[in-house]
Design a protein around this motif. Structure first.
Motif: not given
Length: 193
Positions: A128-129, A132, A152, A155-156
């Motif tokens: 996931n990181r 992201l 942020e 993006t999330k």
């Protein structure tokens, strides 16, 4: 002279069988016996490559990550600009009519197992990181004037949207058809144009 084992071919056979069992029968159906039956081999051969259900799950997740990373790299490379790359990367990530429905089911099965296992959860967080980071880099390229906080959040939000669509479409493909997914993604991307 004894016949040489083709270790790579056996691993590929077992990988494919693991993937199919998880996609078709979900986490409860993923057993060493089910993988052996699908691969047309013994449970001993499966256990030689993957001694536990957890090993099967980790392998399925790694295979999923590899497949999606290759597609994301290709989608990004084929795009003329940052917005096109972002749109393409996110577009290939949702369960649209790309034939990725099995991938969504595998992802959901892995995620369900990860809720109760720290090793599986860490593998999920690492993948996931990585996603992201890719999406964040593209969002920042689209809107370099935005604050870090807004980048942020955007993006999330985008990652949560595509991953949520995958989960929901895996369980209810008629309720979340490709057209709805495309429209939801287009609406979320509109402020980045």
């Amino acid at each position: 002279m004894p016949k040489q084992r083709d270790v790579r071919a056996q691993r590929d056979l077992l990988s494919n069988a693991t993937w199919q069992v998880l996609a078709e029968h979900g986490l409860p159906g993923l057993t060493l016996r089910a993988v052996a039956e699908r691969a047309g081999c013994t449970t001993g051969l499966v256990m030689h490559a993957f001694p536990t259900k957890k090993a099967l799950l980790l392998h399925a997740r790694d295979l999923l990550y590899d497949r999606t990373a290759v597609r994301a790299d290709a989608a990004e490379a084929a795009s003329a600009d940052a917005f096109g790359a972002l749109q393409a990367v996110l577009g290939q990530a949702v369960d649209l009519p790309h034939g990725h429905h099995d991938e969504s089911r595998v992802w959901v099965g892995f995620l369900a197992a990860a809720l109760a296992d720290d090793d599986l959860a860490e593998r999920h967080r690492a993948a996931n990181r990585s996603f992201l980071a890719r999406v964040g880099r593209l969002v920042a390229a689209c809107r370099p004037e935005w604050t870090d906080e807004r980048l942020e959040l955007t993006t999330k939000s985008l990652v949560a949207l595509v991953e949520g669509l995958n989960v929901l479409a895996a369980a209810d493909p008629r309720g979340y058809p490709a057209r709805l997914q495309q429209n939801a993604l287009a609406a979320a991307l509109a402020p980045l144009r």
